[in-house]
Design a protein around this motif. Sequence first.
Motif: not given
Lengths: 274, 257
Positions: B53-66
């Motif tokens: 049930g994971a829902s998320f968005e990552i915009p282009c160019g975004c540095r994302t930590a998991l």
Amino acid sequence: MTTAMLELIREPLGEAFFVRALLAVALSSLTCACLGAYVVLRRMAFVSTALTHSILPGVIGALLLGVSPYLGALIAALLTAAGAAWLASRKGTSEDSAVGVMLSVMFAGGIALMQYANSWRDFAGLLFGSVVSVGTSDLIVIGATTLIVLLGLRLLHKELELASFDEEYASLLGARPALMRVVLLGLVALGAVSCVRLVGALLTTALFVIPAATGVLLGRTVAQVMGWGVACALGGGIAGLYLSYYLPAVPSGAGIVLCCAAPYLAARIFAPRR
Amino acid sequence: MSSLLQSISRAAFALLPTLPYATAEKAGCGGLAVKAHHLSACARVDGPIAFRGASFEIPCGCRTALIGPNGSGKSTLLRVLAGLTPVLAGEVEVAGEKPRLGRRRIAYLAQRPHLTEHFPLRLRRLVQMGTYAHHGWFEECFHGDKAVDLALSQMGLTDLAERPVHTLSGGQLQRGLIARAIVQGAELLLLDEPYAALDQASREIIDRFLFDQDRAFTVVMATHDPADLGRFDRILEMRGGTIHTSHACEGHDHRHA
């Protein structure tokens, strides 16, 4: 002294069968050493042993049925590869044991057929190779195989190298590493079939493994491994032929393998540590 | 003999058509690098569910930590996005397409890459493999040397270019693999704990590249290091089998979004 040695080298060249064998050895060395590089680097030595041993029932079966022994050998080798892949596709049977099962079953089948067909004389030649038996038609088959194998390795070089080094990256790029494995197995089967006349079903695997193992000790790229392997196989092959010419009791396969082992031993002892 | 074989192989290359490894990707991603909706997946076939049930968005160019504890599904999520692990349920789009193999715009770096040991390969060749993404079957790969040199120098590996890969240290190899992703020209970098067991020098070199604001790629990085979360534009936290928080961190100035 030197003239006596030259004479020793030149004398067999007068015999047509020896020249044919020499050509066959040169072509087979090229095939086996280049393929062997991937066999050794991918740790497929056991699979190649299974493929070469399974040629035995194929050849004898073909002789019993009266068809080309090369066809029989190729079918048997491909059957072994497919059988091992099928056995290993179920959980609980590792690829190692699947190959072990196919190897022993096919070889046992070959021995059974051999006893059944005991009217046929040249069993030792089939198992250990015999120089005398290389005919013109054999040369054509060996030459065609060499061409196919070398062309295949050349055309798929970058994909084979990539799949052998980093399988996951190969699949990420869509370069089909599983397909490359099948292609390699097919080429090994072809190569094994083409040198069975010369080295015999029991010893063909040595031509894949020993020269390439020498190459791995000396080479720093896949191409260098192949180059050193070809040099070792050529030198060992030619020396082995002379050995079995002057000592007729030594089958050509045994002579070739023993002479290939010498450069390997030298490389093992003297190659710089990396 | 060898020149004969060479001309035969050249003729064969010329005769055979170049086939791409996989079908081409759509251009553009509609501003979102990753869009997931009720996504579930298992780490292994028949294994337990890693997250659901994971829902998320990552915009282009975004540095994302998991972030998240061991076993929370970070690696599985990255493998799903890379197309290596199948989706069990839900929807996910990566750069405008469902995840699949054979995408040159995505680079994935495993936590422990399974490289064949003692394979005779020089570092330069390893980095050059990134250019294969832009070539297909039956195509020679002579060019791309300039890009390889540039990537090697960006990762501080110029002096090691001719070294056999198996003589490199863990940090040098890791930088080599990132250089390969640079050469590939990936727009989305999926990195699974790239800093694990790296010394400060290697870390800084990789950091300088990944967080260079002039670069337009998207980064999704699994990490255990709470100290430098501030540098990321967005943090996804995985806990208890799903993604709990998905927020832009403090100080986010929307320069990428």
